[in-house]
Design a protein around this motif. Sequence first.
Motif, PDB file in Angstrom:
ATOM      1  N   PHE A 117      16.817  53.311  57.727  1.00 10.12           N
ATOM      2  CA  PHE A 117      16.155  53.182  56.284  1.00 10.12           C
ATOM      3  C   PHE A 117      16.814  54.098  55.187  1.00 10.12           C
ATOM      4  N   GLY A 118      18.122  54.499  55.456  1.00  6.00           N
ATOM      5  CA  GLY A 118      18.502  55.374  54.489  1.00  6.00           C
ATOM      6  C   GLY A 118      18.287  56.714  54.718  1.00  6.00           C
ATOM      7  N   THR A 119      18.471  57.503  53.422  1.00  9.82           N
ATOM      8  CA  THR A 119      18.489  58.805  53.607  1.00  9.82           C
ATOM      9  C   THR A 119      17.427  59.314  52.658  1.00  9.82           C
ATOM     10  N   SER A 120      16.331  60.243  53.078  1.00  8.73           N
ATOM     11  CA  SER A 120      15.212  60.669  52.238  1.00  8.73           C
ATOM     12  C   SER A 120      15.764  61.597  51.289  1.00  8.73           C
ATOM     13  N   TYR A 121      15.111  61.453  50.001  1.00  7.16           N
ATOM     14  CA  TYR A 121      15.702  62.229  48.879  1.00  7.16           C
ATOM     15  C   TYR A 121      14.739  63.573  49.106  1.00  7.16           C
ATOM     16  N   SER A 122      13.428  63.442  49.503  1.00  8.98           N
ATOM     17  CA  SER A 122      12.566  64.652  49.675  1.00  8.98           C
ATOM     18  C   SER A 122      13.115  65.552  50.821  1.00  8.98           C
ATOM     19  N   TYR A 123      13.654  64.923  51.782  1.00  9.42           N
ATOM     20  CA  TYR A 123      14.010  65.755  52.734  1.00  9.42           C
ATOM     21  C   TYR A 123      15.450  65.708  53.194  1.00  9.42           C
ATOM     22  N   PHE A 124      16.222  65.570  51.983  1.00  6.76           N
ATOM     23  CA  PHE A 124      17.765  65.445  52.104  1.00  6.76           C
ATOM     24  C   PHE A 124      18.278  66.578  53.131  1.00  6.76           C
ATOM     25  N   PRO A 125      19.374  66.428  53.803  1.00  9.89           N
ATOM     26  CA  PRO A 125      19.976  65.196  54.062  1.00  9.89           C
ATOM     27  C   PRO A 125      19.315  64.437  55.451  1.00  9.89           C
ATOM     28  N   GLU A 126      18.199  64.552  55.731  1.00  7.41           N
ATOM     29  CA  GLU A 126      17.548  64.002  56.907  1.00  7.41           C
ATOM     30  C   GLU A 126      17.563  62.581  56.558  1.00  7.41           C
ATOM     31  N   SER A 127      17.529  61.578  57.692  1.00  4.95           N
ATOM     32  CA  SER A 127      17.285  60.184  57.411  1.00  4.95           C
ATOM     33  C   SER A 127      15.804  59.930  57.578  1.00  4.95           C
ATOM     34  N   VAL A 128      15.697  58.669  56.887  1.00  2.00           N
ATOM     35  CA  VAL A 128      14.225  58.455  56.751  1.00  2.00           C
ATOM     36  C   VAL A 128      13.610  58.131  58.179  1.00  2.00           C
ATOM     37  N   SER A 129      14.296  57.656  58.823  1.00  7.91           N
ATOM     38  CA  SER A 129      13.687  57.309  60.242  1.00  7.91           C
ATOM     39  C   SER A 129      13.196  58.677  60.972  1.00  7.91           C
ATOM     40  N   ASN A 130      14.196  59.737  60.939  1.00  5.43           N
ATOM     41  CA  ASN A 130      13.766  61.044  61.550  1.00  5.43           C
ATOM     42  C   ASN A 130      12.563  61.498  60.941  1.00  5.43           C
ATOM     43  N   VAL A 131      12.471  61.288  59.546  1.00  2.00           N
ATOM     44  CA  VAL A 131      11.260  62.092  58.914  1.00  2.00           C
ATOM     45  C   VAL A 131       9.993  61.253  59.379  1.00  2.00           C
ATOM     46  N   ILE A 132      10.011  59.766  59.487  1.00  2.00           N
ATOM     47  CA  ILE A 132       8.871  59.048  59.984  1.00  2.00           C
ATOM     48  C   ILE A 132       8.607  59.361  61.383  1.00  2.00           C
ATOM     49  N   LEU A 133       9.577  59.620  62.109  1.00  2.00           N
ATOM     50  CA  LEU A 133       9.051  59.779  63.483  1.00  2.00           C
ATOM     51  C   LEU A 133       8.532  61.441  63.840  1.00  2.00           C
ATOM     52  N   THR A 134       8.981  62.175  62.658  1.00  2.00           N
ATOM     53  CA  THR A 134       8.446  63.420  62.834  1.00  2.00           C
ATOM     54  C   THR A 134       6.996  63.666  62.419  1.00  2.00           C
ATOM     55  N   ALA A 135       6.513  62.564  61.453  1.00  2.00           N
ATOM     56  CA  ALA A 135       5.124  62.597  60.998  1.00  2.00           C
ATOM     57  C   ALA A 135       4.205  61.842  61.903  1.00  2.00           C
ATOM     58  N   LEU A 136       4.846  60.753  62.444  1.00  2.00           N
ATOM     59  CA  LEU A 136       4.207  59.573  63.185  1.00  2.00           C
ATOM     60  C   LEU A 136       3.147  60.161  64.201  1.00  2.00           C
ATOM     61  N   PRO A 137       3.735  61.158  65.200  1.00  2.00           N
ATOM     62  CA  PRO A 137       2.972  61.628  66.185  1.00  2.00           C
ATOM     63  C   PRO A 137       1.672  62.379  65.747  1.00  2.00           C
ATOM     64  N   TRP A 138       1.661  63.055  64.563  1.00  2.00           N
ATOM     65  CA  TRP A 138       0.627  63.734  64.281  1.00  2.00           C
ATOM     66  C   TRP A 138      -0.649  62.553  63.630  1.00  2.00           C
ATOM     67  N   THR A 139      -0.222  61.692  63.180  1.00  2.00           N
ATOM     68  CA  THR A 139      -1.044  60.664  62.644  1.00  2.00           C
ATOM     69  C   THR A 139      -1.672  59.964  63.784  1.00  2.00           C
ATOM     70  N   LEU A 140      -0.751  59.341  64.695  1.00  4.80           N
ATOM     71  CA  LEU A 140      -1.239  58.584  65.865  1.00  4.80           C
ATOM     72  C   LEU A 140      -2.344  59.347  66.641  1.00  4.80           C
ATOM     73  N   ILE A 141      -1.905  60.503  66.899  1.00  5.55           N
ATOM     74  CA  ILE A 141      -2.836  61.507  67.827  1.00  5.55           C
ATOM     75  C   ILE A 141      -4.128  61.517  67.168  1.00  5.55           C
ATOM     76  N   LEU A 142      -4.138  62.193  65.717  1.00  6.56           N
ATOM     77  CA  LEU A 142      -5.327  62.595  65.319  1.00  6.56           C
ATOM     78  C   LEU A 142      -6.095  61.329  64.975  1.00  6.56           C
ATOM     79  N   VAL A 143      -5.618  60.605  63.891  1.00  2.00           N
ATOM     80  CA  VAL A 143      -6.278  59.605  63.422  1.00  2.00           C
ATOM     81  C   VAL A 143      -6.573  58.277  64.300  1.00  2.00           C
ATOM     82  N   GLY A 144      -5.596  58.068  65.184  1.00  2.00           N
ATOM     83  CA  GLY A 144      -5.642  57.178  66.123  1.00  2.00           C
ATOM     84  C   GLY A 144      -6.788  57.317  67.235  1.00  2.00           C
ATOM     85  N   ILE A 145      -6.723  58.500  67.947  1.00  2.00           N
ATOM     86  CA  ILE A 145      -7.963  58.805  68.521  1.00  2.00           C
ATOM     87  C   ILE A 145      -9.031  58.909  68.216  1.00  2.00           C
TER      88      ILE A 145
END
Length: 331
Positions: A82-110
Motif C-alpha cells: 500500500f506504499g509508504t506511510s507519511y506519518s511513520y516515514f519510512p515505514e510501509s503502510v502494511s507494517n504500520v497496520i500490522l502493528t496496530a491491528l492486533p491491539w484492536t482485534l484483541i481488545l475491541v474484538g473480544i
Amino acid sequence: MRYFLRKIGFLLLTVWVAVTLNFVLPRLMPGNPAQAMMAKFAQQGPVSPSQEKALELMLGLPTGSLWSQYWSYLGNIVHFNFGTSYSYFPESVSNVILTALPWTLILVGIVTILQFVVGTLCGVYAAWNRGKKFDSTASVMLSFTAAFPYFWLALALIYFLAYLAKWFPISGGYSGSLHPAFQWSFIASAVYHSILPAITIFATGIGGSLLGMRNNMINTLGEDYILLAKAEGLKNRVVALRYAARNALLPIVTNFAMSLGLVVGGSLLMETVFAYPGMGYLLSTAVSNQDYPLLQALFLCITVSVLVANFIADLISGLLDPRLRRGATTS
C-alpha cells in the motif's frame, strides 16, 4: 447450493466495487500528498519545483495513465503493498497496520463478542421472565447505559478511576518502560491498560444486545409453535433456547456480524481518548497528518471486513433458516 453461490458472487462483485472506488476517490481530490507536505515546508521558506519533484519520487506517487495506475494498484493490493506511510516515514503502510491491528482485534474484538454473548443470554432470560424483577431492572439500567455516548463514559472513567483514584493508567496500551514482546510483564501491562477501554465498550454495547434479543424473543414467544412445544411438555430450557431463542436470534445475527466487521476499524473516539495504539487511533493520526496511503489502506481494510462479515452473516442465516435457501432456489 445456489443460495451460497449467489452470496459468493455478490461478495466478489461488491469487493471489486469497493476496491475500485478506493482507487478513484483519492484521485478526484485536488492536489496530491506531495503538495500538501510542501505547503507545510513552505512556511519555513520557498520550495522549488525540483524539491517537490524529488519529494514525489521519494513518496512513490503513481505516474503514467489512469488505466496503468489502476492495474498497478490492483497488483499492489494482491501483494499487500500500500506504499509508504507519511506519518511513520519510512515505514510501509502494511507494517504500520500490522502493528496496530492486533491491539484492536484483541481488545475491541473480544469485548464485542463478549458483550453480544452476555447481552443475548440476558435478553433470553429477561424475555422468558418478562415483567419480573430481573427484566424490569436490567431493561431500565441497560437502556440508560446504552444511551451514554461512549467517549463521554471514557472521559468519566479516566477522570474518576485514573486521575483521581489513580487505579488505572490514563492513556496508552502498555507501560512506556516496556517493549512489545511475548513476555508476562508486557502482557500484564497491556491487560492493565486495556481495562478502562474494555469497560467503556462493554458498558455501552451490552444494552443494545440485551434489548434487541429481548424484544425479538417476546414476539417469538407468541408464535403457535412455541405454544405447541409447551403443550407437549417440553422443558422450559428446551423451549426457550432451542425454539424461541434460535428463531429470535436470526434478525440480530446480521447486526452482530456488522459489528464484528467494524472491529477492524477500531473504536475511533475511544482509542483517541485513551491514546490506545489500535486502528482507530491510527486512523485519527492518518487524518490529522493527511497520510493518504495509510488512509486509503485503512478504508479498504474496513470496507472489505464489513463485506466479509455481512457475507458470513448471510451464510449463518441460511444455515439457521432453511426458508432462505429455498427462496433462493425457487427464485
